[in-house]
Scaffold this motif. Structure first.
Motif, PDB file in Angstrom:
ATOM      1  N   THR A  45       0.717  -1.308   0.045  1.00 37.26           N
ATOM      2  CA  THR A  45       0.038   0.118   0.078  1.00 37.26           C
ATOM      3  C   THR A  45       0.939   1.234  -0.074  1.00 37.26           C
ATOM      4  O   THR A  45       1.964   1.163   0.366  1.00 37.26           O
TER       5      THR A  45
ATOM      6  N   GLN B  52      -7.189   0.372  -0.543  1.00 38.26           N
ATOM      7  CA  GLN B  52      -6.190  -0.468   0.364  1.00 38.26           C
ATOM      8  C   GLN B  52      -5.779   0.404   1.400  1.00 38.26           C
ATOM      9  O   GLN B  52      -5.731   0.227   2.912  1.00 38.26           O
TER      10      GLN B  52
ATOM     11  N   LYS C 283      -8.431   1.044   4.199  1.00 40.90           N
ATOM     12  CA  LYS C 283      -8.416  -0.147   4.798  1.00 40.90           C
ATOM     13  C   LYS C 283      -7.404  -0.112   6.139  1.00 40.90           C
ATOM     14  O   LYS C 283      -7.742  -0.360   7.177  1.00 40.90           O
ATOM     15  N   VAL C 284      -6.189  -0.050   5.791  1.00 46.99           N
ATOM     16  CA  VAL C 284      -5.012  -0.170   6.799  1.00 46.99           C
ATOM     17  C   VAL C 284      -5.337   1.198   7.693  1.00 46.99           C
ATOM     18  O   VAL C 284      -4.972   1.015   8.834  1.00 46.99           O
ATOM     19  N   ASN C 285      -5.759   2.256   7.325  1.00 47.49           N
ATOM     20  CA  ASN C 285      -5.726   3.630   8.127  1.00 47.49           C
ATOM     21  C   ASN C 285      -7.172   4.096   8.561  1.00 47.49           C
ATOM     22  O   ASN C 285      -7.428   5.070   8.495  1.00 47.49           O
ATOM     23  N   ASN C 286      -8.138   3.240   8.623  1.00 50.95           N
ATOM     24  CA  ASN C 286      -9.449   3.423   8.773  1.00 50.95           C
ATOM     25  C   ASN C 286      -9.743   4.215   9.816  1.00 50.95           C
ATOM     26  O   ASN C 286     -10.857   5.139   9.782  1.00 50.95           O
TER      27      ASN C 286
ATOM     28  N   ASP D  13     -12.719   3.371   6.238  1.00 51.79           N
ATOM     29  CA  ASP D  13     -12.725   2.917   5.001  1.00 51.79           C
ATOM     30  C   ASP D  13     -13.545   3.005   4.172  1.00 51.79           C
ATOM     31  O   ASP D  13     -14.780   3.206   4.604  1.00 51.79           O
TER      32      ASP D  13
END
Length: 87
Positions: free
Chosen positions: A3, A42, A45-48, A71
């Motif tokens: 990402t 992405q 998603k990782v940093n929602n 996200d």
């Protein structure tokens, strides 16, 4: 999948934590679809917890804004519209 940092503005919350802001603008209505890349998806998603979408709409006539946090899955439906092929 790797990402990348995919956001427009890096801001900070009052407590000093990062706030990643993605801005999407349209001259059309609030419900006009937005387009986003796999990397942007992405990253959200990782940093929602820190990811925010600022949606500016009706830009040409009477600009309005709403914001959502989380996200992409938490605030919109998604539909694949492009494929990538390898040989």
């Amino acid at each position: 999948m790797q990402t990348y940092s995919c956001f427009d503005i890096l801001s900070h919350n009052p407590n000093g934590t990062d706030k990643f802001i993605e801005v999407r603008t349209t001259k059309l209505a609030k419900e006009t679809p937005i387009f986003f890349s796999s990397n942007e998806y992405q990253f959200s998603k990782v940093n929602n917890d820190s990811y925010h979408l600022y949606r500016v709409f009706d830009f040409a006539k009477s600009p309005k804004l709403f914001t959502v946090n989380g996200d992409f899955d938490s605030f919109c439906r998604k539909e694949p519209v492009q494929f990538k092929g390898w040989f």
